[in-house]
Write a protein that holds these residues in place. Structure first.
Motif, mmCIF file in Angstrom:
data_model
loop_
_atom_site.group_PDB
_atom_site.id
_atom_site.type_symbol
_atom_site.label_atom_id
_atom_site.label_comp_id
_atom_site.label_asym_id
_atom_site.label_seq_id
_atom_site.Cartn_x
_atom_site.Cartn_y
_atom_site.Cartn_z
ATOM 1 N N ARG A 190 -7.069 8.131 5.019
ATOM 2 C CA ARG A 190 -7.411 6.849 5.645
ATOM 3 C C ARG A 190 -6.401 6.429 6.711
ATOM 4 O O ARG A 190 -6.764 5.786 7.704
ATOM 5 C CB ARG A 190 -7.571 5.765 4.584
ATOM 6 C CG ARG A 190 -6.315 5.400 3.816
ATOM 7 C CD ARG A 190 -6.640 4.546 2.614
ATOM 8 N NE ARG A 190 -7.426 5.318 1.646
ATOM 9 C CZ ARG A 190 -8.064 4.766 0.616
ATOM 10 N NH1 ARG A 190 -7.978 3.463 0.396
ATOM 11 N NH2 ARG A 190 -8.770 5.517 -0.214
ATOM 12 N N TRP A 191 -5.134 6.779 6.513
ATOM 13 C CA TRP A 191 -4.134 6.414 7.505
ATOM 14 C C TRP A 191 -4.214 7.301 8.743
ATOM 15 O O TRP A 191 -4.151 6.802 9.875
ATOM 16 C CB TRP A 191 -2.729 6.471 6.898
ATOM 17 C CG TRP A 191 -2.360 5.202 6.206
ATOM 18 C CD1 TRP A 191 -2.281 4.982 4.864
ATOM 19 C CD2 TRP A 191 -2.052 3.946 6.825
ATOM 20 N NE1 TRP A 191 -1.948 3.680 4.604
ATOM 21 C CE2 TRP A 191 -1.793 3.024 5.783
ATOM 22 C CE3 TRP A 191 -1.973 3.514 8.137
ATOM 23 C CZ2 TRP A 191 -1.459 1.692 6.037
ATOM 24 C CZ3 TRP A 191 -1.644 2.186 8.396
ATOM 25 C CH2 TRP A 191 -1.386 1.285 7.355
ATOM 26 N N LYS A 213 -7.336 -1.693 1.069
ATOM 27 C CA LYS A 213 -7.710 -0.376 1.583
ATOM 28 C C LYS A 213 -6.495 0.434 1.991
ATOM 29 O O LYS A 213 -6.389 1.614 1.661
ATOM 30 C CB LYS A 213 -8.655 -0.511 2.781
ATOM 31 C CG LYS A 213 -9.077 0.835 3.369
ATOM 32 C CD LYS A 213 -10.090 0.661 4.496
ATOM 33 C CE LYS A 213 -10.516 2.025 5.048
ATOM 34 N NZ LYS A 213 -11.517 1.886 6.146
ATOM 35 N N TYR A 214 -5.554 -0.198 2.697
ATOM 36 C CA TYR A 214 -4.463 0.556 3.300
ATOM 37 C C TYR A 214 -3.122 0.433 2.580
ATOM 38 O O TYR A 214 -2.208 1.205 2.852
ATOM 39 C CB TYR A 214 -4.291 0.148 4.769
ATOM 40 C CG TYR A 214 -5.449 0.586 5.635
ATOM 41 C CD1 TYR A 214 -5.629 1.924 5.949
ATOM 42 C CD2 TYR A 214 -6.379 -0.336 6.111
ATOM 43 C CE1 TYR A 214 -6.695 2.346 6.738
ATOM 44 C CE2 TYR A 214 -7.451 0.070 6.890
ATOM 45 C CZ TYR A 214 -7.601 1.415 7.203
ATOM 46 O OH TYR A 214 -8.659 1.827 7.965
ATOM 47 N N TYR A 215 -2.987 -0.536 1.704
ATOM 48 C CA TYR A 215 -1.695 -0.671 1.021
ATOM 49 C C TYR A 215 -1.790 -0.274 -0.445
ATOM 50 O O TYR A 215 -1.184 0.705 -0.864
ATOM 51 C CB TYR A 215 -1.140 -2.088 1.148
ATOM 52 C CG TYR A 215 0.344 -2.127 0.835
ATOM 53 C CD1 TYR A 215 1.272 -1.798 1.815
ATOM 54 C CD2 TYR A 215 0.812 -2.452 -0.427
ATOM 55 C CE1 TYR A 215 2.632 -1.797 1.536
ATOM 56 C CE2 TYR A 215 2.156 -2.459 -0.712
ATOM 57 C CZ TYR A 215 3.073 -2.121 0.271
ATOM 58 O OH TYR A 215 4.402 -2.108 -0.016
ATOM 59 N N ALA A 216 -2.529 -1.023 -1.220
ATOM 60 C CA ALA A 216 -2.535 -0.766 -2.662
ATOM 61 C C ALA A 216 -3.910 -1.010 -3.256
ATOM 62 O O ALA A 216 -4.109 -1.974 -4.002
ATOM 63 C CB ALA A 216 -1.486 -1.631 -3.359
ATOM 64 N N GLU A 230 -7.227 1.833 -7.333
ATOM 65 C CA GLU A 230 -7.223 3.197 -7.846
ATOM 66 C C GLU A 230 -6.016 4.015 -7.373
ATOM 67 O O GLU A 230 -5.726 5.077 -7.924
ATOM 68 C CB GLU A 230 -8.526 3.916 -7.422
ATOM 69 C CG GLU A 230 -8.640 4.243 -5.941
ATOM 70 C CD GLU A 230 -9.169 3.081 -5.110
ATOM 71 O OE1 GLU A 230 -9.588 3.319 -3.966
ATOM 72 O OE2 GLU A 230 -9.165 1.936 -5.619
ATOM 73 N N ALA A 231 -5.304 3.530 -6.365
ATOM 74 C CA ALA A 231 -4.172 4.303 -5.829
ATOM 75 C C ALA A 231 -3.193 3.344 -5.173
ATOM 76 O O ALA A 231 -3.168 3.182 -3.947
ATOM 77 C CB ALA A 231 -4.656 5.354 -4.834
ATOM 78 N N GLU A 232 -2.364 2.707 -5.973
ATOM 79 C CA GLU A 232 -1.539 1.601 -5.495
ATOM 80 C C GLU A 232 -0.481 1.986 -4.469
ATOM 81 O O GLU A 232 0.079 1.134 -3.807
ATOM 82 C CB GLU A 232 -0.869 0.909 -6.683
ATOM 83 C CG GLU A 232 -1.839 0.109 -7.540
ATOM 84 C CD GLU A 232 -1.142 -0.653 -8.648
ATOM 85 O OE1 GLU A 232 -0.096 -0.179 -9.117
ATOM 86 O OE2 GLU A 232 -1.661 -1.706 -9.040
ATOM 87 N N SER A 233 -0.207 3.262 -4.326
ATOM 88 C CA SER A 233 0.806 3.685 -3.360
ATOM 89 C C SER A 233 0.194 4.376 -2.151
ATOM 90 O O SER A 233 0.833 5.193 -1.504
ATOM 91 C CB SER A 233 1.816 4.626 -4.039
ATOM 92 O OG SER A 233 2.537 3.955 -5.049
ATOM 93 N N VAL A 234 -1.034 4.024 -1.807
ATOM 94 C CA VAL A 234 -1.727 4.715 -0.723
ATOM 95 C C VAL A 234 -1.032 4.526 0.625
ATOM 96 O O VAL A 234 -1.175 5.343 1.529
ATOM 97 C CB VAL A 234 -3.205 4.259 -0.657
ATOM 98 C CG1 VAL A 234 -3.327 2.900 0.003
ATOM 99 C CG2 VAL A 234 -4.055 5.294 0.062
ATOM 100 N N TRP A 235 -0.248 3.462 0.773
ATOM 101 C CA TRP A 235 0.498 3.241 2.008
ATOM 102 C C TRP A 235 1.447 4.385 2.323
ATOM 103 O O TRP A 235 1.817 4.618 3.468
ATOM 104 C CB TRP A 235 1.271 1.918 1.930
ATOM 105 C CG TRP A 235 2.201 1.825 0.760
ATOM 106 C CD1 TRP A 235 1.887 1.413 -0.496
ATOM 107 C CD2 TRP A 235 3.584 2.169 0.738
ATOM 108 N NE1 TRP A 235 2.991 1.463 -1.306
ATOM 109 C CE2 TRP A 235 4.054 1.925 -0.582
ATOM 110 C CE3 TRP A 235 4.477 2.643 1.681
ATOM 111 C CZ2 TRP A 235 5.374 2.152 -0.960
ATOM 112 C CZ3 TRP A 235 5.806 2.876 1.314
ATOM 113 C CH2 TRP A 235 6.236 2.617 0.003
ATOM 114 N N GLN A 236 1.830 5.136 1.271
ATOM 115 C CA GLN A 236 2.772 6.240 1.481
ATOM 116 C C GLN A 236 2.127 7.456 2.142
ATOM 117 O O GLN A 236 2.823 8.412 2.477
ATOM 118 C CB GLN A 236 3.399 6.643 0.151
ATOM 119 C CG GLN A 236 4.273 5.558 -0.460
ATOM 120 C CD GLN A 236 5.002 6.016 -1.698
ATOM 121 O OE1 GLN A 236 5.738 6.998 -1.676
ATOM 122 N NE2 GLN A 236 4.803 5.314 -2.795
#
Length: 577
Positions: A96-97, A417-420, A423-429
């Motif tokens: 997504r990023w 969508k982009y931070y937390a 289902e995936a709270e560390s997606v920003w990484q």
């Protein structure tokens, strides 16, 4: 969530955020500038400052045609397992990023190599050092202060001074300035900004005194107001059988063999005696001095020596690392420890898991005389993004910073969508750049606390809303909520972030003054001097004569400390010009 010591801090800092302070934001402009000739035979820094073909000059302007920007990076366990492991249709290269950067900025993210593990692991550091030595750099390279110094000296990277000023969005400039000038001072050489600092939060390195309050209540004790109180509590925890098993098998204070660190360290204890080892501080005459050799250290060491002699410290602490001491905490054998705001998640949750009646709370550190102590904060910017000399679009990394901040903390933020996302709270990484506001955690507490007092938490948004969901789950008394006790101890009415709020409002923070890259003598001698310091401190705590400290101070100076002090002050003087 993995609660290993090496990644808990990163986890806790990553998920604890709110954006109510951030009023500045960027405006998105999808127009492009393609009517200018592409510059040729010019230094890339000049190219980046002009309107190159396809390089929209707006902070969030889109490249048309798109450009490729290469990076290198690590792949942590958190990203591999807790993000990519649960998301369908997303990879490190296509997610997504990366899609957001392509769609909104016209930037295609590429990775020359990826190494599994933390960015402080030996494997990663070896790989990046080989890359630096080879000269085969990606377009944008994440480096630490020492590596940045090497690249700047060798002329391999772009001057970002004018580029940052021109392309950074108002939101990016606001957020990256929240740590003061220190991060930019650390990236400036000869008056030129040679990298964009990814500002870490020194605020989150603040120390607290974590105490088992169920033991306090059982023994009829009050929270400490002075260091004498701390010692009295420690003595009672070691002598008065707080666990009720009829044995003298408990300790007042947990300490690891390393002496320092975010959990079970001594920074907070030392600060109670106006002692700040491992930091460079102003001495009142315009000079910087090293805290580890100041006379105030002796008072703190003598206090610890008395506690050790009385059995309040584990007699084998000198050979036990954080893992071993955490086992003692888990087993209910330790009643106090100094550590950072996330300690309730690790190691204290381990104790709670074994004994649901155990209760811990973070208290402010205290001083000898009861006055508000200074809370030491070491400089925390650990990553800088430098741009390879000759890359045609050095401004691209600034645009990536702009968009990452906008989509997480700006007016067009899409937090879920982009931070937390749940289902995936560390997606920003997943993003190659990961800047964030330095006061985000305490602002989250403030927002949550305000709605808690008003009785209407439904107005919360973004990360504060997510955190409140965890608090609600904990307060429900469910089995799943039990595992969230650590979060309640951070963000609840008695949470550690409430103490940060208190520290901040009372202006108690003491910031480290030396924020430059390691000096030449530091590179050669720092590890030796640190090892010598820890060995002498440990010996004194375990009973050696306090005169050993005076000898250490002289040896420290002779073995490189005097020259390091000169180099540090030369740097400090240069920054004041």
């Amino acid at each position: 969530m993995k609660l290993k010591k090496h990644n808990v801090k990163a986890l806790s800092v990553s998920i604890l955020v709110i954006t109510t302070l951030l009023s500045a934001c960027t405006s998105q402009n999808g127009s492009t500038s393609t009517n200018q000739k592409e510059a040729k035979n010019e230094p890339a820094s000049t190219v980046g400052n002009n309107d190159v073909k396809g390089a929209n000059t707006e902070p969030l302007g889109k490249y048309d045609p798109p450009i490729n920007v290469s990076f290198v990076r690590n792949l942590s366990d958190v990203v591999e397992n807790n993000v990519l492991g649960v998301l369908k249709g997303e990879t490190l290269e296509d997610n997504r990023w990366s899609r957001l950067y392509k769609d909104q900025l016209g930037i295609n993210i590429k990775y020359n190599w990826v190494v599994k593990g933390n960015d402080t692991s030996d494997q990663y550091l070896q790989k990046i050092n080989v890359t630096l030595a080879s000269g085969d750099l990606p377009d944008v390279i994440p480096v630490n202060a020492t590596q940045l110094n090497q690249l700047a000296d060798s002329g391999q990277i772009e001057d970002m001074t004018a580029i940052y000023e021109k392309y950074a969005s108002p939101l990016a400039k606001e957020i990256l300035s929240q740590e003061g000038t220190s991060p930019f001072d650390a990236a400036t050489f000869g008056g030129k900004l040679m990298a964009i600092p990814q500002v870490d939060s020194s605020l989150e390195r603040a120390m607290f005194l974590w105490i088992r309050t169920d033991w306090l209540q059982k023994l009829g004790l009050q929270p400490p107001k002075t260091m004498a109180d701390v010692r009295s509590i420690s003595k009672a925890f070691a002598e008065n059988d707080p666990d009720g098993n009829g044995k003298k098998d408990t300790y007042g204070l947990g300490v690891t063999k390393s002496l320092w660190g975010g959990a079970m360290g001594l920074e907070g204890f030392m600060a109670g005696y106006k002692s700040y080892p491992n930091m460079w501080m102003a001495d009142g005459s315009g000079k910087l001095v090293y805290g580890g050799i100041q006379p105030e250290v002796k008072n703190a060491l003598l206090a610890l020596q008395g506690m050790f002699k009385n059995g309040e410290l584990d007699q084998e602490f000198g050979i036990k690392d954080g893992g071993k001491v955490s086992e003692q905490i888990a087993a209910g054998k330790i009643g106090m420890e100094y550590g950072e705001q996330w300690n309730s998640i690790w190691p204290l949750q381990l104790n709670r898991n074994n004994d649901p009646q155990a209760q811990w709370r973070a208290f402010p550190i205290v001083s000898e005389n009861g006055e508000l102590p200074k809370v030491p904060l070491k400089f925390s910017t650990t990553k800088f993004f430098a741009v390879k000399k000759g890359f045609k679009h050095p401004e691209a990394v600034v645009k990536l910073f702009n968009l990452h901040l906008e989509k997480n903390f700006g007016k067009t933020a899409e937090f879920d969508k982009y931070y937390a996302p749940p289902e995936a709270e560390s997606v920003w990484q997943l993003s190659p750049v990961q800047p964030a506001p330095v006061k985000k955690n305490v602002e989250a507490f403030r927002a949550i606390d305000a709605t808690r007092k008003s009785g209407n938490t439904s107005t919360l948004t973004g990360e504060a809303k997510t955190i409140q969901g965890k608090l609600d789950a904990y307060n429900s008394g469910s089995k799943e909520g039990f595992a969230l006790w650590g979060w309640e101890r951070i963000y609840g009415p008695e949470g550690s972030e409430g103490v940060v709020d208190q520290y901040d409002k009372n202006n108690q923070f003491l910031m480290e003054k030396f924020v430059g890259s390691p000096t030449s003598t530091m590179v050669e001698r720092k590890s030796t001097l640190e090892k010598m310091q820890n060995e002498i401190y440990t010996k004194i705590i375990m009973g050696a004569a306090i005169d050993e400290f005076d000898k250490f101070v002289k040896d420290w100076a002779k073995l490189g400390g005097e020259q390091i002090t000169k180099e540090v002050n030369d740097w400090y003087t240069s920054k004041k010009k």
